[in-house]
Design a protein around this motif. Structure first.
Motif, PDB file in Angstrom:
ATOM      1  N   ARG A  52       1.839  16.163  -5.699  1.00  9.37           N
ATOM      2  CA  ARG A  52       3.036  15.324  -5.806  1.00  9.37           C
ATOM      3  C   ARG A  52       3.739  15.162  -4.467  1.00  9.37           C
ATOM      4  NH1 ARG A  52       8.444  15.737  -6.325  1.00  9.37           N
ATOM      5  NH2 ARG A  52       8.451  17.992  -6.073  1.00  9.37           N
ATOM      6  N   LEU A  53       3.678  16.186  -3.640  1.00 12.11           N
ATOM      7  CA  LEU A  53       4.376  16.178  -2.355  1.00 12.11           C
ATOM      8  C   LEU A  53       3.557  15.563  -1.214  1.00 12.11           C
ATOM      9  CD1 LEU A  53       6.027  19.696  -2.609  1.00 12.11           C
ATOM     10  CD2 LEU A  53       7.152  17.461  -2.832  1.00 12.11           C
ATOM     11  N   ALA A  54       2.326  15.176  -1.485  1.00 12.82           N
ATOM     12  CA  ALA A  54       1.482  14.585  -0.444  1.00 12.82           C
ATOM     13  C   ALA A  54       2.090  13.259   0.024  1.00 12.82           C
ATOM     14  CB  ALA A  54       0.075  14.353  -0.980  1.00 12.82           C
ATOM     15  N   PRO A  55       1.866  12.918   1.288  1.00 16.68           N
ATOM     16  CA  PRO A  55       2.335  11.609   1.755  1.00 16.68           C
ATOM     17  C   PRO A  55       1.524  10.492   1.110  1.00 16.68           C
ATOM     18  CG  PRO A  55       1.188  12.795   3.516  1.00 16.68           C
ATOM     19  CD  PRO A  55       1.205  13.689   2.326  1.00 16.68           C
ATOM     20  N   SER A  56       2.129   9.325   1.035  1.00 20.40           N
ATOM     21  CA  SER A  56       1.418   8.155   0.514  1.00 20.40           C
ATOM     22  C   SER A  56       1.808   6.927   1.329  1.00 20.40           C
ATOM     23  CB  SER A  56       1.748   7.937  -0.966  1.00 20.40           C
ATOM     24  OG  SER A  56       3.104   7.598  -1.141  1.00 20.40           O
ATOM     25  N   SER A  57       0.945   5.939   1.312  1.00 25.16           N
ATOM     26  CA  SER A  57       1.180   4.710   2.068  1.00 25.16           C
ATOM     27  C   SER A  57       2.501   4.074   1.650  1.00 25.16           C
ATOM     28  CB  SER A  57       0.046   3.719   1.817  1.00 25.16           C
ATOM     29  OG  SER A  57      -1.183   4.293   2.156  1.00 25.16           O
ATOM     30  N   ARG A  58       3.321   3.811   2.637  1.00 23.92           N
ATOM     31  CA  ARG A  58       4.644   3.203   2.415  1.00 23.92           C
ATOM     32  C   ARG A  58       5.434   3.961   1.354  1.00 23.92           C
ATOM     33  NH1 ARG A  58       3.683  -2.940   1.561  1.00 23.92           N
ATOM     34  NH2 ARG A  58       2.268  -2.051   0.050  1.00 23.92           N
ATOM     35  N   ASN A  59       5.135   5.235   1.190  1.00 20.28           N
ATOM     36  CA  ASN A  59       5.798   6.102   0.207  1.00 20.28           C
ATOM     37  C   ASN A  59       5.726   5.520  -1.206  1.00 20.28           C
ATOM     38  OD1 ASN A  59       7.080   8.527  -0.430  1.00 20.28           O
ATOM     39  ND2 ASN A  59       9.106   7.611  -0.271  1.00 20.28           N
ATOM     40  N   ARG A  60       4.615   4.859  -1.505  1.00 20.80           N
ATOM     41  CA  ARG A  60       4.453   4.204  -2.818  1.00 20.80           C
ATOM     42  C   ARG A  60       4.391   5.208  -3.970  1.00 20.80           C
ATOM     43  NH1 ARG A  60       1.116  -1.134  -2.490  1.00 20.80           N
ATOM     44  NH2 ARG A  60       0.941  -0.682  -4.690  1.00 20.80           N
ATOM     45  N   GLN A  61       3.713   6.326  -3.720  1.00 22.24           N
ATOM     46  CA  GLN A  61       3.536   7.347  -4.752  1.00 22.24           C
ATOM     47  C   GLN A  61       2.984   6.750  -6.048  1.00 22.24           C
ATOM     48  OE1 GLN A  61       6.938  10.189  -4.882  1.00 22.24           O
ATOM     49  NE2 GLN A  61       7.778   8.875  -3.270  1.00 22.24           N
TER      50      GLN A  61
END
Length: 165
Positions: free
Chosen positions: A34-43
């Motif tokens: 859940r805490l991993a980074p994601s592109s443009r913080n899309r999650q």
């Protein structure tokens, strides 16, 4: 063990000891994802925890991960299908694997999945795609070893492709 040593020696684990993994460790693994980074913080992901007898159901829809039936638990990483979703899935998987290893729990990733059967079996919405499955459990062996990798000179260039590091 520090992270550098873990990266050097942690192996993918497909054979697991017959030992349960606590709910707290499962939760820590999911928290790391859940805490991993994601592109443009899309999650734009969803993590489906599979354990117990349901692992057999997961194995039946796996084309390259039948071994997951013997894991203590697995996580199916689901995501919207967008250009950088594969990168985001990879980041979440890496976070989960390192968090698990921090507790002595080994893991292995696979992507061979019968998508339609997976969605039917587990009630997954049609708009989501499976990016990867990770099986987790205490390793039968040490889970550590020497990796056989090409040399850094073979896989790294500096400033211009083909230029020696």
């Amino acid at each position: 063990m520090d992270l550098t040593e873990t990266v050097k020696h942690r192996l993918e684990v497909r054979e697991f000891a017959d030992k349960p993994v606590s709910d707290d460790i499962e939760r820590a693994v999911l928290e790391a994802a859940r805490l991993a980074p994601s592109s443009r913080n899309r999650q734009d992901w969803h993590f489906l925890l599979i354990d117990g007898d349901t692992l057999d159901d997961l194995a039946t829809v796996s084309t390259s991960g039948k071994w997951v039936a013997d894991a203590a638990f697995a996580v199916v990483v689901l995501t919207d299908d967008y250009p950088s979703s594969g990168v985001d899935v990879g980041r979440a998987v890496s976070h989960m694997q390192f968090a698990a290893w921090d507790h002595g729990v080994g893991s292995c990733i696979y992507t061979g999945i019968e998508e339609v059967a997976l969605k039917r079996q587990f009630g997954i919405p049609l708009e989501l795609v499976s990016g990867a499955v990770v099986g987790f459990g205490y390793p039968k062996g040490s889970g550590m070893g020497t990796k056989r990798r090409r040399s850094i000179a073979e896989v790294v260039s500096k400033n211009r492709f083909g230029e020696s590091l």
